[in-house]
Design a protein around this motif. Structure first.
Motif, PDB file in Angstrom:
ATOM      1  N   THR A 270       0.826  -1.210   0.000  1.00  0.00           N
ATOM      2  CA  THR A 270       0.000   0.000   0.000  1.00  0.00           C
ATOM      3  C   THR A 270       0.865   1.268   0.000  1.00  0.00           C
ATOM      4  OG1 THR A 270      -0.974  -1.249   1.825  1.00  0.00           O
ATOM      5  CG2 THR A 270      -2.186   0.683   1.050  1.00  0.00           C
ATOM      6  N   THR A 271       1.888   1.255   0.826  1.00  0.00           N
ATOM      7  CA  THR A 271       2.707   2.469   0.990  1.00  0.00           C
ATOM      8  C   THR A 271       3.959   2.478   0.126  1.00  0.00           C
ATOM      9  OG1 THR A 271       3.245   1.339   3.042  1.00  0.00           O
ATOM     10  CG2 THR A 271       2.267   3.502   3.257  1.00  0.00           C
ATOM     11  N   MET A 272       4.417   1.304  -0.298  1.00  0.00           N
ATOM     12  CA  MET A 272       5.707   1.243  -0.995  1.00  0.00           C
ATOM     13  C   MET A 272       5.769   2.043  -2.305  1.00  0.00           C
ATOM     14  SD  MET A 272       6.588  -2.604   0.030  1.00  0.00           S
ATOM     15  CE  MET A 272       7.414  -3.051  -1.442  1.00  0.00           C
ATOM     16  N   PRO A 273       4.696   2.124  -3.096  1.00  0.00           N
ATOM     17  CA  PRO A 273       4.819   2.910  -4.334  1.00  0.00           C
ATOM     18  C   PRO A 273       5.177   4.370  -4.066  1.00  0.00           C
ATOM     19  CG  PRO A 273       2.926   1.457  -4.477  1.00  0.00           C
ATOM     20  CD  PRO A 273       3.422   1.372  -3.066  1.00  0.00           C
ATOM     21  N   SER A 274       4.571   4.988  -3.031  1.00  0.00           N
ATOM     22  CA  SER A 274       4.890   6.406  -2.787  1.00  0.00           C
ATOM     23  C   SER A 274       6.329   6.536  -2.294  1.00  0.00           C
ATOM     24  CB  SER A 274       3.897   7.031  -1.814  1.00  0.00           C
ATOM     25  OG  SER A 274       3.895   6.319  -0.618  1.00  0.00           O
ATOM     26  N   ILE A 275       6.809   5.559  -1.564  1.00  0.00           N
ATOM     27  CA  ILE A 275       8.203   5.637  -1.084  1.00  0.00           C
ATOM     28  C   ILE A 275       9.153   5.483  -2.270  1.00  0.00           C
ATOM     29  CG2 ILE A 275       9.884   4.632   0.524  1.00  0.00           C
ATOM     30  CD1 ILE A 275       7.391   4.487   2.385  1.00  0.00           C
ATOM     31  N   ALA A 276       8.767   4.632  -3.218  1.00  0.00           N
ATOM     32  CA  ALA A 276       9.586   4.473  -4.432  1.00  0.00           C
ATOM     33  C   ALA A 276       9.671   5.799  -5.197  1.00  0.00           C
ATOM     34  CB  ALA A 276       8.989   3.376  -5.315  1.00  0.00           C
ATOM     35  N   VAL A 277       8.533   6.497  -5.277  1.00  0.00           N
ATOM     36  CA  VAL A 277       8.520   7.796  -5.976  1.00  0.00           C
ATOM     37  C   VAL A 277       9.458   8.763  -5.251  1.00  0.00           C
ATOM     38  CG1 VAL A 277       7.070   9.804  -6.520  1.00  0.00           C
ATOM     39  CG2 VAL A 277       6.202   7.494  -6.952  1.00  0.00           C
ATOM     40  N   ALA A 278       9.408   8.766  -3.915  1.00  0.00           N
ATOM     41  CA  ALA A 278      10.269   9.670  -3.130  1.00  0.00           C
ATOM     42  C   ALA A 278      11.747   9.321  -3.350  1.00  0.00           C
ATOM     43  CB  ALA A 278       9.912   9.576  -1.653  1.00  0.00           C
ATOM     44  N   ILE A 279      12.044   8.044  -3.440  1.00  0.00           N
ATOM     45  CA  ILE A 279      13.442   7.635  -3.656  1.00  0.00           C
ATOM     46  C   ILE A 279      13.920   8.150  -5.013  1.00  0.00           C
ATOM     47  CG2 ILE A 279      14.847   5.576  -4.197  1.00  0.00           C
ATOM     48  CD1 ILE A 279      13.543   4.215  -1.777  1.00  0.00           C
ATOM     49  N   LYS A 280      13.035   8.112  -5.987  1.00  0.00           N
ATOM     50  CA  LYS A 280      13.428   8.534  -7.345  1.00  0.00           C
ATOM     51  C   LYS A 280      13.583  10.049  -7.453  1.00  0.00           C
ATOM     52  CE  LYS A 280      11.832   6.632 -11.034  1.00  0.00           C
ATOM     53  NZ  LYS A 280      10.912   6.195 -12.063  1.00  0.00           N
ATOM     54  N   ASP A 281      12.870  10.777  -6.605  1.00  0.00           N
ATOM     55  CA  ASP A 281      12.893  12.230  -6.754  1.00  0.00           C
ATOM     56  C   ASP A 281      13.013  12.888  -5.385  1.00  0.00           C
ATOM     57  OD1 ASP A 281      12.715  14.756  -7.701  1.00  0.00           O
ATOM     58  OD2 ASP A 281      10.531  14.740  -7.931  1.00  0.00           O
ATOM     59  N   SER A 282      14.243  12.998  -4.902  1.00  0.00           N
ATOM     60  CA  SER A 282      14.465  13.622  -3.589  1.00  0.00           C
ATOM     61  C   SER A 282      15.885  14.181  -3.563  1.00  0.00           C
ATOM     62  CB  SER A 282      14.273  12.588  -2.479  1.00  0.00           C
ATOM     63  OG  SER A 282      14.986  11.408  -2.770  1.00  0.00           O
TER      64      SER A 282
ATOM     65  N   GLU B  23      -6.119  -6.615 -12.392  1.00  0.00           N
ATOM     66  CA  GLU B  23      -4.691  -6.312 -12.609  1.00  0.00           C
ATOM     67  C   GLU B  23      -4.110  -5.433 -11.510  1.00  0.00           C
ATOM     68  OE1 GLU B  23      -2.682  -7.469 -14.878  1.00  0.00           O
ATOM     69  OE2 GLU B  23      -4.237  -8.637 -15.881  1.00  0.00           O
ATOM     70  N   GLY B  24      -4.946  -4.795 -10.712  1.00  0.00           N
ATOM     71  CA  GLY B  24      -4.466  -3.870  -9.688  1.00  0.00           C
ATOM     72  C   GLY B  24      -4.043  -2.542 -10.303  1.00  0.00           C
ATOM     73  N   ASN B  25      -3.212  -1.817  -9.568  1.00  0.00           N
ATOM     74  CA  ASN B  25      -2.729  -0.524 -10.049  1.00  0.00           C
ATOM     75  C   ASN B  25      -1.362  -0.751 -10.706  1.00  0.00           C
ATOM     76  OD1 ASN B  25      -1.512   1.987 -10.292  1.00  0.00           O
ATOM     77  ND2 ASN B  25      -2.545   2.810  -8.497  1.00  0.00           N
ATOM     78  N   VAL B  26      -1.377  -0.879 -12.020  1.00  0.00           N
ATOM     79  CA  VAL B  26      -0.166  -1.308 -12.738  1.00  0.00           C
ATOM     80  C   VAL B  26       0.962  -0.277 -12.609  1.00  0.00           C
ATOM     81  CG1 VAL B  26       0.735  -1.956 -15.014  1.00  0.00           C
ATOM     82  CG2 VAL B  26      -1.535  -2.728 -14.297  1.00  0.00           C
TER      83      VAL B  26
ATOM     84  N   SER C 291      -4.784  -4.834  -1.780  1.00  0.00           N
ATOM     85  CA  SER C 291      -5.316  -5.430  -3.009  1.00  0.00           C
ATOM     86  C   SER C 291      -5.567  -4.402  -4.105  1.00  0.00           C
ATOM     87  CB  SER C 291      -6.609  -6.199  -2.709  1.00  0.00           C
ATOM     88  OG  SER C 291      -6.370  -7.167  -1.713  1.00  0.00           O
ATOM     89  N   THR C 292      -5.860  -3.145  -3.734  1.00  0.00           N
ATOM     90  CA  THR C 292      -6.041  -2.145  -4.792  1.00  0.00           C
ATOM     91  C   THR C 292      -4.741  -1.993  -5.580  1.00  0.00           C
ATOM     92  OG1 THR C 292      -5.449  -0.347  -3.317  1.00  0.00           O
ATOM     93  CG2 THR C 292      -7.788  -0.742  -3.586  1.00  0.00           C
ATOM     94  N   ILE C 293      -3.610  -2.199  -4.927  1.00  0.00           N
ATOM     95  CA  ILE C 293      -2.316  -2.078  -5.616  1.00  0.00           C
ATOM     96  C   ILE C 293      -1.988  -3.370  -6.376  1.00  0.00           C
ATOM     97  CG2 ILE C 293       0.179  -1.643  -5.342  1.00  0.00           C
ATOM     98  CD1 ILE C 293      -1.505   0.792  -4.505  1.00  0.00           C
ATOM     99  N   VAL C 294      -2.050  -4.503  -5.694  1.00  0.00           N
ATOM    100  CA  VAL C 294      -1.546  -5.750  -6.312  1.00  0.00           C
ATOM    101  C   VAL C 294      -2.585  -6.433  -7.199  1.00  0.00           C
ATOM    102  CG1 VAL C 294       0.105  -6.127  -4.445  1.00  0.00           C
ATOM    103  CG2 VAL C 294      -2.162  -7.197  -4.319  1.00  0.00           C
ATOM    104  N   GLY C 295      -3.864  -6.114  -6.999  1.00  0.00           N
ATOM    105  CA  GLY C 295      -4.914  -6.718  -7.822  1.00  0.00           C
ATOM    106  C   GLY C 295      -5.264  -8.138  -7.392  1.00  0.00           C
TER     107      GLY C 295
END
Ligand code: SF4
Ligand code: SF4
Length: 352
Positions: free
Chosen positions: A134-146, A240-243, A183-187
């Motif tokens: 649930t939270t990992m995608p936003s942390i990935a975005v922060a890692i890419k742009d910080s 498919e979740g949130n691809v 589940s909204t993320i992984v589908g």
């Protein structure tokens, strides 16, 4: 609504016909809904709702916590994390204890608050990252742009492979109520790997009727010997979740062994930061600090039964410390600290 609820409960009663059916949910918010609306009391006594390892704070083992303490003791960094995590005790310490001793520990509501702190400050900012898909995608975005001085200590866990440990343990679970947000993320597709066990799963939303409908789907599946994957939460969860979220998560993170409180080490559940982003990885950047770290055992937790609570083997009130030595104001184990922890939820709704 009350009429609908009554109808669903009657159906569950008819279908289960006195047969013992144990269903485990895997989400702190589901426990909150179940306890708040007292759903256990309206279900037939033969249909049991067990709570599983659904809280990201509760399952973080003491080793991760001690590593972060060790970093604070040895480096002058700004440590950022969520409020719940800062209260988890190890022996007589917590991140709030370190703050009271002058260490720079700051509570954030999202990883992006931590990124903003890094933009404002000259010091190194380490984000103690916990959470599931649930939270990992936003942390990935922060890692890419910080900014350069922002790092992540990744104590995240991949949730889906952890279910493996629950189905393969001899725990007699007849069905799983799967977490809505993860589940909204992984589908729905992420659960296909579990069809082979023949244990039905139902993804559920967070309203009381969502949970009851999932229970109904599972009881019917048990009755029909159908080990399928059901989706009660179609308004939010797609096959498919949130691809996009999956892509950014997989671009930044990889899976490795992960230790879980109460469940031990589970393959594929630990979350490392890929080499492409190693300059953001606190484990690598502060490698010299972690080299001389040796975990200890917390003797105070000798009687804490969080591990069994997380496996649905006992309820909080089976722990002799529940609401005696261990209370929300003075928590001994993480299940009492976290707002998504079963012991905390039972205390909040005065279930005794
Ligand atoms: S992160 Fe979401 S899905 Fe996971 S336990 Fe919390 S509310 Fe449930
Ligand atoms: S009541 Fe406290 S000590 Fe007992 S299992 Fe829960 S968190 Fe641990």
């Amino acid at each position: 609504m009350a009429e609908d609820t009554g109808r669903i409960v009657r159906k569950i009663e008819e279908l289960s016909e006195g047969q013992e059916i144990n269903l485990m949910h895997l989400c702190g918010t589901h426990e909150d809904t179940i306890s708040k609306y007292n759903l256990r009391s309206i279900l037939p006594p033969n249909v049991k709702l067990l709570s599983g390892p659904g809280c990201p704070v509760c399952i973080i083992p003491d080793t991760d916590l001690q590593e972060v303490f060790h970093l604070l003791e040895n480096r002058d960094v700004i440590l950022t994390t969520f409020g719940d995590m800062a209260r988890v005790p190890f022996e007589d310490r917590s991140l709030f204890y370190y703050r009271s001793k002058g260490k720079d520990v700051r509570i954030v509501y999202s990883v992006f608050d931590a990124v903003e702190i890094a933009k404002r400050e000259d010091k190194d900012v380490v984000f103690f990252g916990i959470g599931f898909e649930t939270t990992m995608p936003s942390i990935a975005v922060a890692i890419k742009d910080s900014p350069e001085n922002f790092y992540v200590y990744s104590a995240h866990r991949f949730f889906i492979p952890a279910i493996e440990a629950l189905v393969s343990e001899d725990m007699k679970i007849d069905g799983f109520i799967n977490p809505g947000h993860v589940s909204t993320i992984v589908g729905v597709k992420a659960y296909e790997r579990y069809r082979k066990y023949g244990i039905p799963m139902a993804i559920a939303g967070f309203e009381p009727q969502d949970v009851l409908l999932a229970v109904y789907m599972l009881v019917r599946a048990v009755k029909e010997n159908d080990g399928g994957i059901f989706n009660e939460y179609t308004r939010a969860v797609k096959y498919e979740g949130n691809v996009k979220a999956q892509e950014v998560m997989n671009e930044v993170f990889y899976s490795r062994d992960g230790e879980w409180r109460g469940l031990g080490t589970i393959p594929e559940t630990g979350v490392g930061i890929r080499n492409d982003f190693e300059e953001k990885d606190a484990e690598k950047v502060f490698e010299d600090v972690f080299e001389n770290f040796a975990p200890k055992e917390d003797k105070r937790k000798k009687h804490c039964r969080c591990g069994e609570v997380l496996k649905g083997l006992i309820t909080p009130k089976d722990c002799r410390l529940f609401m005696t030595a261990c209370t929300p104001r003075n928590p001994i184990g993480p299940c009492m600290v976290s707002f998504e922890g079963t012991c905390n939820i039972w205390a909040k709704y005065s279930i005794s």
